[in-house]
Design a protein around this motif. Structure first.
Motif, PDB file in Angstrom:
ATOM      1  N   LEU A 199      33.369  34.863  39.916  1.00 43.47           N
ATOM      2  CA  LEU A 199      34.183  34.369  38.813  1.00 43.47           C
ATOM      3  C   LEU A 199      35.248  35.412  38.522  1.00 43.47           C
ATOM      4  O   LEU A 199      35.040  36.611  38.737  1.00 43.47           O
ATOM      5  CB  LEU A 199      33.352  34.165  37.551  1.00 43.47           C
ATOM      6  N   GLU A 200      36.353  34.974  38.011  1.00 44.85           N
ATOM      7  CA  GLU A 200      37.380  35.867  37.509  1.00 44.85           C
ATOM      8  C   GLU A 200      37.149  35.959  36.002  1.00 44.85           C
ATOM      9  O   GLU A 200      37.226  34.943  35.298  1.00 44.85           O
ATOM     10  CB  GLU A 200      38.765  35.299  37.812  1.00 44.85           C
ATOM     11  N   VAL A 201      36.794  37.142  35.504  1.00 46.20           N
ATOM     12  CA  VAL A 201      36.619  37.332  34.071  1.00 46.20           C
ATOM     13  C   VAL A 201      38.001  37.589  33.479  1.00 46.20           C
ATOM     14  O   VAL A 201      38.744  38.448  33.964  1.00 46.20           O
ATOM     15  CB  VAL A 201      35.670  38.512  33.767  1.00 46.20           C
ATOM     16  N   ILE A 217      42.972  41.852  30.287  1.00 41.02           N
ATOM     17  CA  ILE A 217      42.512  42.306  31.595  1.00 41.02           C
ATOM     18  C   ILE A 217      41.857  41.119  32.290  1.00 41.02           C
ATOM     19  O   ILE A 217      41.335  40.216  31.641  1.00 41.02           O
ATOM     20  CB  ILE A 217      41.531  43.497  31.476  1.00 41.02           C
ATOM     21  N   ARG A 218      41.917  41.143  33.605  1.00 39.40           N
ATOM     22  CA  ARG A 218      41.203  40.163  34.415  1.00 39.40           C
ATOM     23  C   ARG A 218      40.643  40.907  35.619  1.00 39.40           C
ATOM     24  O   ARG A 218      41.262  41.829  36.126  1.00 39.40           O
ATOM     25  CB  ARG A 218      42.063  38.967  34.809  1.00 39.40           C
ATOM     26  N   TYR A 219      39.445  40.497  36.030  1.00 38.30           N
ATOM     27  CA  TYR A 219      38.802  41.164  37.155  1.00 38.30           C
ATOM     28  C   TYR A 219      37.760  40.242  37.776  1.00 38.30           C
ATOM     29  O   TYR A 219      37.191  39.396  37.097  1.00 38.30           O
ATOM     30  CB  TYR A 219      38.153  42.487  36.713  1.00 38.30           C
ATOM     31  N   PRO A 220      37.531  40.412  39.077  1.00 41.51           N
ATOM     32  CA  PRO A 220      36.509  39.598  39.737  1.00 41.51           C
ATOM     33  C   PRO A 220      35.121  40.125  39.407  1.00 41.51           C
ATOM     34  O   PRO A 220      34.916  41.331  39.248  1.00 41.51           O
ATOM     35  CB  PRO A 220      36.823  39.779  41.223  1.00 41.51           C
ATOM     36  N   ALA A 221      34.182  39.189  39.291  1.00 44.53           N
ATOM     37  CA  ALA A 221      32.798  39.558  39.003  1.00 44.53           C
ATOM     38  C   ALA A 221      31.876  38.643  39.803  1.00 44.53           C
ATOM     39  O   ALA A 221      32.170  37.461  39.998  1.00 44.53           O
ATOM     40  CB  ALA A 221      32.502  39.419  37.508  1.00 44.53           C
ATOM     41  N   GLU A 222      30.765  39.207  40.225  1.00 46.60           N
ATOM     42  CA  GLU A 222      29.755  38.438  40.939  1.00 46.60           C
ATOM     43  C   GLU A 222      28.964  37.615  39.928  1.00 46.60           C
ATOM     44  O   GLU A 222      28.423  38.164  38.960  1.00 46.60           O
ATOM     45  CB  GLU A 222      28.814  39.394  41.671  1.00 46.60           C
ATOM     46  N   LEU A 223      28.885  36.324  40.150  1.00 46.14           N
ATOM     47  CA  LEU A 223      28.104  35.455  39.280  1.00 46.14           C
ATOM     48  C   LEU A 223      26.628  35.636  39.608  1.00 46.14           C
ATOM     49  O   LEU A 223      26.203  35.403  40.733  1.00 46.14           O
ATOM     50  CB  LEU A 223      28.513  33.996  39.472  1.00 46.14           C
ATOM     51  N   LEU A 224      25.855  36.076  38.624  1.00 46.30           N
ATOM     52  CA  LEU A 224      24.416  36.253  38.809  1.00 46.30           C
ATOM     53  C   LEU A 224      23.638  35.040  38.338  1.00 46.30           C
ATOM     54  O   LEU A 224      22.627  34.678  38.944  1.00 46.30           O
ATOM     55  CB  LEU A 224      23.933  37.500  38.074  1.00 46.30           C
ATOM     56  N   VAL A 262      27.240  38.009  34.786  1.00 46.23           N
ATOM     57  CA  VAL A 262      28.027  38.476  35.922  1.00 46.23           C
ATOM     58  C   VAL A 262      27.842  39.983  36.079  1.00 46.23           C
ATOM     59  O   VAL A 262      27.403  40.672  35.155  1.00 46.23           O
ATOM     60  CB  VAL A 262      29.535  38.151  35.757  1.00 46.23           C
ATOM     61  N   ARG A 263      28.195  40.479  37.257  1.00 42.82           N
ATOM     62  CA  ARG A 263      28.166  41.922  37.502  1.00 42.82           C
ATOM     63  C   ARG A 263      29.503  42.313  38.123  1.00 42.82           C
ATOM     64  O   ARG A 263      30.000  41.627  39.013  1.00 42.82           O
ATOM     65  CB  ARG A 263      27.036  42.291  38.453  1.00 42.82           C
ATOM     66  N   ALA A 264      30.044  43.432  37.619  1.00 37.29           N
ATOM     67  CA  ALA A 264      31.335  43.895  38.117  1.00 37.29           C
ATOM     68  C   ALA A 264      31.435  45.404  37.999  1.00 37.29           C
ATOM     69  O   ALA A 264      30.869  45.995  37.081  1.00 37.29           O
ATOM     70  CB  ALA A 264      32.466  43.248  37.316  1.00 37.29           C
ATOM     71  N   PRO A 265      32.168  46.019  38.917  1.00 41.08           N
ATOM     72  CA  PRO A 265      32.450  47.445  38.754  1.00 41.08           C
ATOM     73  C   PRO A 265      33.438  47.652  37.616  1.00 41.08           C
ATOM     74  O   PRO A 265      34.149  46.724  37.213  1.00 41.08           O
ATOM     75  CB  PRO A 265      33.076  47.835  40.098  1.00 41.08           C
ATOM     76  N   TRP A 266      33.469  48.874  37.089  1.00 41.45           N
ATOM     77  CA  TRP A 266      34.429  49.246  36.050  1.00 41.45           C
ATOM     78  C   TRP A 266      35.817  48.799  36.509  1.00 41.45           C
ATOM     79  O   TRP A 266      36.265  49.152  37.600  1.00 41.45           O
ATOM     80  CB  TRP A 266      34.371  50.749  35.817  1.00 41.45           C
ATOM     81  N   ALA A 267      36.487  48.011  35.691  1.00 45.00           N
ATOM     82  CA  ALA A 267      37.757  47.412  36.072  1.00 45.00           C
ATOM     83  C   ALA A 267      38.964  48.166  35.516  1.00 45.00           C
ATOM     84  O   ALA A 267      40.094  47.777  35.772  1.00 45.00           O
ATOM     85  CB  ALA A 267      37.804  45.949  35.610  1.00 45.00           C
ATOM     86  N   GLY A 327      36.698  28.462  38.062  1.00 42.78           N
ATOM     87  CA  GLY A 327      36.431  29.788  38.611  1.00 42.78           C
ATOM     88  C   GLY A 327      36.770  30.935  37.678  1.00 42.78           C
ATOM     89  O   GLY A 327      36.716  32.095  38.078  1.00 42.78           O
ATOM     90  N   GLU A 328      37.125  30.632  36.429  1.00 41.56           N
ATOM     91  CA  GLU A 328      37.421  31.667  35.450  1.00 41.56           C
ATOM     92  C   GLU A 328      36.441  31.613  34.290  1.00 41.56           C
ATOM     93  O   GLU A 328      36.105  30.531  33.804  1.00 41.56           O
ATOM     94  CB  GLU A 328      38.836  31.514  34.876  1.00 41.56           C
ATOM     95  N   LEU A 329      36.004  32.777  33.865  1.00 40.46           N
ATOM     96  CA  LEU A 329      35.219  32.944  32.644  1.00 40.46           C
ATOM     97  C   LEU A 329      36.177  33.571  31.640  1.00 40.46           C
ATOM     98  O   LEU A 329      36.633  34.687  31.857  1.00 40.46           O
ATOM     99  CB  LEU A 329      34.019  33.841  32.912  1.00 40.46           C
ATOM    100  N   VAL A 330      36.512  32.834  30.597  1.00 42.39           N
ATOM    101  CA  VAL A 330      37.529  33.273  29.647  1.00 42.39           C
ATOM    102  C   VAL A 330      36.891  33.555  28.297  1.00 42.39           C
ATOM    103  O   VAL A 330      36.124  32.736  27.780  1.00 42.39           O
ATOM    104  CB  VAL A 330      38.640  32.207  29.490  1.00 42.39           C
ATOM    105  N   VAL A 331      37.199  34.725  27.740  1.00 41.06           N
ATOM    106  CA  VAL A 331      36.746  35.082  26.395  1.00 41.06           C
ATOM    107  C   VAL A 331      37.921  35.666  25.617  1.00 41.06           C
ATOM    108  O   VAL A 331      38.752  36.368  26.169  1.00 41.06           O
ATOM    109  CB  VAL A 331      35.570  36.090  26.394  1.00 41.06           C
TER     110      VAL A 331
END
Length: 167
Positions: free
Chosen positions: A12-14, A24-31, A40-45, A101-105
């Motif tokens: 997902l794109e957070v 900010i937007r960054y890719p994250a693995e959907l868990l 989701v899990r993502a490295p420091w963006a 494909g986007e998780l928006v907050v």
């Protein structure tokens, strides 16, 4: 719905929105996605190191992030490059949406930090929240944001977020 569902992408794109603009937007693995909570899990963006004084976010840090479609916050467990928990960074947000494909907050300025050992529980950015004018422009959202911060602070002081995240 689980992360393995055919209609759910593995990534997902957070997208974090603040004041109507993408912060900010960054890719994250959907868990996982159970229809209410998305994990989701993502490295420091961020760019390089961000030193808040009470914690440093830096390349190699990994964030496991929990978002709800029915709650006004997100809880992010932060671990360093060795996998050692630094703590939890919590954003007060409008409920999350997932689409295309986007998780928006939408970030509402308030934040909370709880150190891994629980000795530090810090309410953050209350001055930014007050300056945002949300209490005037959307009093219901402002009240929901304050309630969310109070709830997270109570959980943090009562031992942490494990019970919340195990649900």
């Amino acid at each position: 719905m689980s992360a393995n569902s055919a209609d759910t992408p593995a990534l997902l794109e957070v997208v974090l929105v603040k004041s109507g603009r993408t912060k900010i937007r960054y890719p994250a693995e959907l868990l996982a996605d159970d229809g209410t909570r998305v994990t989701v899990r993502a490295p420091w963006a961020g760019d390089g190191v961000r030193d808040f004084g009470f914690v440093r976010f830096e390349p190699g840090d990994v964030f496991t992030e929990y978002y709800w479609r029915d709650r006004w916050y997100a809880v992010k467990e932060v671990r360093d490059v060795r996998g050692v928990r630094k703590g939890w960074y919590c954003d007060i947000t409008r409920p999350a949406t997932v689409s295309g494909g986007e998780l928006v907050v939408e970030d509402l300025d308030l934040d909370l930090w709880r150190s891994a050992d629980g000795t530090a529980v810090l309410r953050l950015d209350e001055d930014e929240f007050a300056a945002s004018g949300l209490a005037t422009t959307d009093p219901q959202a402002a009240a929901a944001a304050q309630d969310a911060l109070d709830t997270l602070e109570r959980l943090a002081l009562e031992g942490g977020f494990e019970a919340l995240l195990a649900q």
